[in-house]
Design an enzyme around this catalytic site. Structure first.
Site, mmCIF file in Angstrom:
data_model
loop_
_atom_site.group_PDB
_atom_site.id
_atom_site.type_symbol
_atom_site.label_atom_id
_atom_site.label_comp_id
_atom_site.label_asym_id
_atom_site.label_seq_id
_atom_site.Cartn_x
_atom_site.Cartn_y
_atom_site.Cartn_z
ATOM 1 N N GLU A 149 0.836 -1.216 0.000
ATOM 2 C CA GLU A 149 0.000 0.000 0.000
ATOM 3 C C GLU A 149 0.865 1.258 0.000
ATOM 4 O O GLU A 149 0.553 2.241 -0.667
ATOM 5 C CB GLU A 149 -0.979 0.000 1.177
ATOM 6 C CG GLU A 149 -1.896 -1.234 1.260
ATOM 7 C CD GLU A 149 -2.549 -1.646 -0.059
ATOM 8 O OE1 GLU A 149 -2.746 -0.775 -0.937
ATOM 9 O OE2 GLU A 149 -2.860 -2.839 -0.224
ATOM 10 N N HIS A 169 2.200 2.096 -3.440
ATOM 11 C CA HIS A 169 1.218 2.783 -4.294
ATOM 12 C C HIS A 169 1.354 4.308 -4.229
ATOM 13 O O HIS A 169 0.849 5.006 -5.103
ATOM 14 C CB HIS A 169 -0.206 2.413 -3.882
ATOM 15 C CG HIS A 169 -0.758 1.178 -4.541
ATOM 16 N ND1 HIS A 169 -0.795 1.021 -5.907
ATOM 17 C CD2 HIS A 169 -1.335 0.060 -4.022
ATOM 18 C CE1 HIS A 169 -1.373 -0.153 -6.198
ATOM 19 N NE2 HIS A 169 -1.700 -0.760 -5.073
ATOM 20 N N TYR A 202 -1.536 -7.966 -11.345
ATOM 21 C CA TYR A 202 -0.634 -7.874 -10.191
ATOM 22 C C TYR A 202 0.675 -8.619 -10.466
ATOM 23 O O TYR A 202 1.752 -8.045 -10.520
ATOM 24 C CB TYR A 202 -1.289 -8.522 -8.957
ATOM 25 C CG TYR A 202 -2.317 -7.674 -8.257
ATOM 26 C CD1 TYR A 202 -3.604 -7.551 -8.773
ATOM 27 C CD2 TYR A 202 -2.028 -7.024 -7.067
ATOM 28 C CE1 TYR A 202 -4.559 -6.796 -8.121
ATOM 29 C CE2 TYR A 202 -2.987 -6.269 -6.405
ATOM 30 C CZ TYR A 202 -4.251 -6.163 -6.939
ATOM 31 O OH TYR A 202 -5.187 -5.415 -6.292
ATOM 32 N N LYS A 232 -10.359 -12.086 -0.061
ATOM 33 C CA LYS A 232 -9.294 -13.023 -0.407
ATOM 34 C C LYS A 232 -9.483 -14.346 0.333
ATOM 35 O O LYS A 232 -9.121 -15.409 -0.170
ATOM 36 C CB LYS A 232 -7.950 -12.401 -0.030
ATOM 37 C CG LYS A 232 -6.776 -13.332 -0.188
ATOM 38 C CD LYS A 232 -5.489 -12.677 0.269
ATOM 39 C CE LYS A 232 -4.361 -13.684 0.241
ATOM 40 N NZ LYS A 232 -3.095 -13.117 0.698
HETATM 41 N N1 BES Z 1 -5.803 -1.343 -4.712
HETATM 42 C C1 BES Z 1 -5.881 -2.594 -4.061
HETATM 43 C C2 BES Z 1 -7.177 -2.830 -3.359
HETATM 44 C C3 BES Z 1 -8.304 -3.144 -4.288
HETATM 45 C C4 BES Z 1 -8.360 -4.364 -4.885
HETATM 46 C C5 BES Z 1 -9.312 -2.243 -4.532
HETATM 47 C C6 BES Z 1 -9.429 -4.667 -5.722
HETATM 48 C C7 BES Z 1 -10.348 -2.523 -5.392
HETATM 49 C C8 BES Z 1 -10.416 -3.748 -5.984
HETATM 50 C C9 BES Z 1 -4.773 -2.771 -3.044
HETATM 51 O O1 BES Z 1 -3.637 -2.020 -3.268
HETATM 52 C C10 BES Z 1 -4.366 -4.200 -3.106
HETATM 53 O O2 BES Z 1 -3.888 -4.602 -4.116
HETATM 54 N N2 BES Z 1 -4.588 -4.934 -2.034
HETATM 55 C C11 BES Z 1 -4.274 -6.336 -1.946
HETATM 56 C C12 BES Z 1 -3.011 -6.554 -1.206
HETATM 57 C C13 BES Z 1 -1.795 -6.741 -1.998
HETATM 58 C C14 BES Z 1 -0.642 -7.095 -1.092
HETATM 59 C C15 BES Z 1 -1.894 -7.682 -3.154
HETATM 60 C C16 BES Z 1 -5.360 -6.992 -1.136
HETATM 61 O O3 BES Z 1 -6.233 -6.285 -0.616
HETATM 62 O O4 BES Z 1 -5.332 -8.204 -1.003
HETATM 63 ZN ZN ZN Z 2 -2.478 -2.712 -4.877
#
Ligand code: BES
Ligand code: ZN
Length: 636
Positions: free
Chosen positions: A328, A331, A413, A589
């Site tokens: 985060e 970002h 990702y 998740k």
């Molecule tokens: N920007 C995302 C959160 C997000 C994901 C918002 C999908 C809207 C839709 C955030 O930066 C993110 O990627 N979070 C991941 C964690 C990361 C370590 C892969 C998460 O929430 O699992």
């Molecule tokens: Zn992210």
């Protein structure tokens, strides 16, 4: 609301629609001409015609009613009008009650204007079409959000650990429109000011400058966002919050019972910011704080600028899940500073960020942990690629007729990250880091497309350092499905050792207590438990629990995997823990695969539906949506 009419009618005399409004009676919104078509701009997920008129600043004034679950008040939008003759402003809204729309003339007087809400486009909501007189560069909209606003979660006192109500927003990808009428596209950036009034005994915070370190007894809070941001980064939260300082420009907000453990868990935060700056240039947002949300938060984290949101499920007690914080924070450069112009370009946000996250983790914890995390990601990505629809297997995807929610899967990702790993490998770290620093500087506070990146990389990497990479190779990464043959697979010795031990144990060559688990990292455990998919029976799981007490795990990543195995093996103590887990945690998740696996099992679907019905009131709209799809209770 008092409505003032224009003093100098001549300025506006040419506008017939407007002139029709100028009666002594309260103005009625005019019906638009039947042929007034709403064109969709270049972002297919927004109705905004931002090439013609664009929000440059926003002033919010809102009252939060925790029991009625509404935000109500008004927003004043400052507009830039590259096409001054273009007399229409189209905003995105979804489930908003629009009470009134006025233009504000250069003298500050209100001017009623004609407006209407267009037809409902499902997840895209309804365009708010406003007739925009010439010479007007401010519009005020009085509105309220609805209790069911998709981008807000309202929790009652009984649903939080503090015993006080809580509310938080989640605007990405396109839910800001459920709490503010605006141009809800990452292509548009604006600064903002906000005044928010909440209950006197709760704190209001925003992803902005101005967050207080303690409660303001008046219940009124003021915020200012001096850096231009896209709408998906708009963030607000209200709750029984305390603050703990971590470093000179960092700290954490949480409900009282989380604040101590959170401050300890995140004590490396300031150091992480320093690492980020050393890698890719100055942190340009002033402070960086974290807000720990209730466990119903549907994500691991959300990069809201200056105040990122995180799930409490990363507070493991040993800092083992801090990659999410690194993510985060990263970002703040990749995404918040240089932003994807549309959701098709999501990899520019997330792929860069996963790469950057890995660099922060490497700097903090060394190459070994970095490799373990990379290998977990690689294996997960291979699974996804094997199962995904072909059109979802590439970095740049056509999402024009789809819910942008669908953009968020592992491909942008992790494939994005392995693309950058590969570039680093080909050009060498020094050259690639210098390129990235320039890139963040060059496009700072801009929203760009994959093609903007491609052009920039061609000039500053491919042509500047000939013979390393061809544009065909880059295009293969960007536009061809699947991972290129020449991608570089990460390796982890630590995981290979786990595999060896695991095989010997499964073959019956060694006993459980001979596994050298004291030396295993959390990620080695994760790798081990992933490798046991469909390989355990209830009896073996019982034996493992007797040895390792996995069902009592405090680490949610490990616990989640254990519960996945419990569903497969119909392992009773695991199922009991699972019920508790599903009632408490709304992080998609975890909840999505758990529900999906239950739905597929021959014993679990009815049970899962029953647990879901009980858990539902505490779930975020996004968690409900995903769980209902997983359980086959609603359409994809
Ligand atoms: N920007 C995302 C959160 C997000 C994901 C918002 C999908 C809207 C839709 C955030 O930066 C993110 O990627 N979070 C991941 C964690 C990361 C370590 C892969 C998460 O929430 O699992
Ligand atoms: Zn992210």
């Amino acid at each position: 609301m008092k409505v003032l009419f224009v003093k100098s009618i001549t300025v506006f005399a040419t506008i017939l629609l407007l002139a029709a409004c100028q009666t002594d009676e309260a103005p009625q919104p005019l019906k638009p001409a039947p042929d007034m078509k709403v064109e969709v701009g270049t972002d297919p997920h927004s109705f905004a015609e931002y090439e013609k008129v664009q929000i440059s600043h926003m002033t919010l004034d809102l009252d939060a009613d925790m029991s009625r679950r509404t935000l109500s008040g008004h927003v004043v939008l400052d507009l830039e009008r590259p096409e001054p003759g273009f007399q229409r402003l189209v905003l995105d809204t979804r489930d908003l009650d629009i009470h009134d729309v006025n233009a504000i003339d250069p003298d500050g007087d209100f001017l009623p204007v004609s407006w209407h809400l267009g037809k409902d486009h499902g997840h895209l909501g309804r365009p708010l079409v406003i007739v925009l007189p010439q010479g007007i560069s401010q519009v005020r909209i009085d509105y309220s959000s609805r209790p069911e606003a998709f981008g807000l979660q309202w929790l009652d006192a009984e649903q939080t650990s503090s015993g006080r109500p809580f509310m938080f927003s989640q605007s990405q990808p396109h839910y800001a429109r459920t709490w503010v009428p605006l141009q809800d596209t990452p292509a548009v950036r604006y600064t903002f000011d906000a005044t928010v009034r909440g209950p006197r005994d709760l704190m209001v915070v925003m992803g902005a400058d101005g967050n207080l370190f303690e409660l303001n007894a008046t219940g009124e809070y003021h915020f200012h966002m001096p850096e231009p941001i896209p709408s998906y980064l708009m963030a607000i939260a209200i709750g029984d919050l305390e603050f703990a300082e971590i470093g000179p420009r960092s700290g954490v907000y949480a409900e009282p019972q989380w604040i101590g453990p959170a401050a300890e868990e995140f004590d490396v935060l300031e150091e992480m910011i320093d690492i980020g700056e050393n890698l890719y240039g100055p942190y340009r947002w002033g402070r960086y704080d974290l807000l720990v949300l209730p466990p119903s938060f549907p994500f691991g984290g959300m990069e809201n600028p200056r105040l990122s949101y995180v799930t409490p499920t990363i507070i493991a007690g040993d800092g083992s899940l801090l990659a999410l914080v690194a993510h985060e924070l990263a970002h703040s450069w990749s995404g918040n500073l240089v932003t994807n112009a549309a959701w098709r370009d999501l990899w520019l946000n997330e792929g860069f960020t996963v790469y950057f996250e890995a660099r922060i983790m490497e700097a903090l914890y060394g190459a070994e942990i970095r490799d373990q995390l990379a290998k977990l990601a690689w294996d997960g990505l291979q699974d996804t690629l094997a199962q995904a629809d072909p059109r979802d297997r590439q970095l740049v995807r056509d999402l024009s007729d789809r819910d942008p929610e669908q953009a968020f899967m592992r491909v942008p990702y992790d494939m994005g990250r392995f693309f950058l790993d590969w570039l680093e490998d080909r050009f060498g770290r020094e050259t690639f880091d210098a390129f990235l620093r320039e890139y963040f500087d060059h496009f700072a506070f801009e929203s760009i497309t994959s093609e903007d990146f491609r052009d920039y990389a061609r000039e500053h990497l491919v042509e500047a350092h000939p013979g390393r990479v061809s544009m065909d190779e880059i295009d293969e990464w960007l536009y061809e499905p699947g991972m290129p043959e020449f991608a570089i697979a990460p390796e982890s010795d630590a995981f290979e050792q786990v595999d060896d031990w695991g095989e010997r144990w499964l073959a019956g060559d060694i006993e459980l207590d001979e596994l050298p688990v004291e030396d295993w990292s959390v990620h080695q455990w994760r790798h081990f438990l992933i490798g046991l998919e469909n390989k355990l029976d209830a009896e073996t799981m019982m034996a493992m629990d007797n040895e390792f007490a996995l069902v009592e795990q405090q680490n949610y990543e490990i616990l989640f995997l254990w519960l996945m195995r419990a569903i497969e093996a119909e392992y009773e103590p695991g199922i009991e823990r699972l019920e508790q887990f599903l009632l408490e945690v709304g992080r998609n998740k975890f909840t999505r695969p758990l529900y999906a696996s239950l739905a597929e099992s021959d014993w679990g679907r009815d049970w899962a539906v029953e647990v879901y019905e009980r858990a539902r009131p505490g779930y975020h709209p996004l968690t409900r949506q995903a769980a209902e799809r997983a359980l086959g209770l609603s359409e994809e």
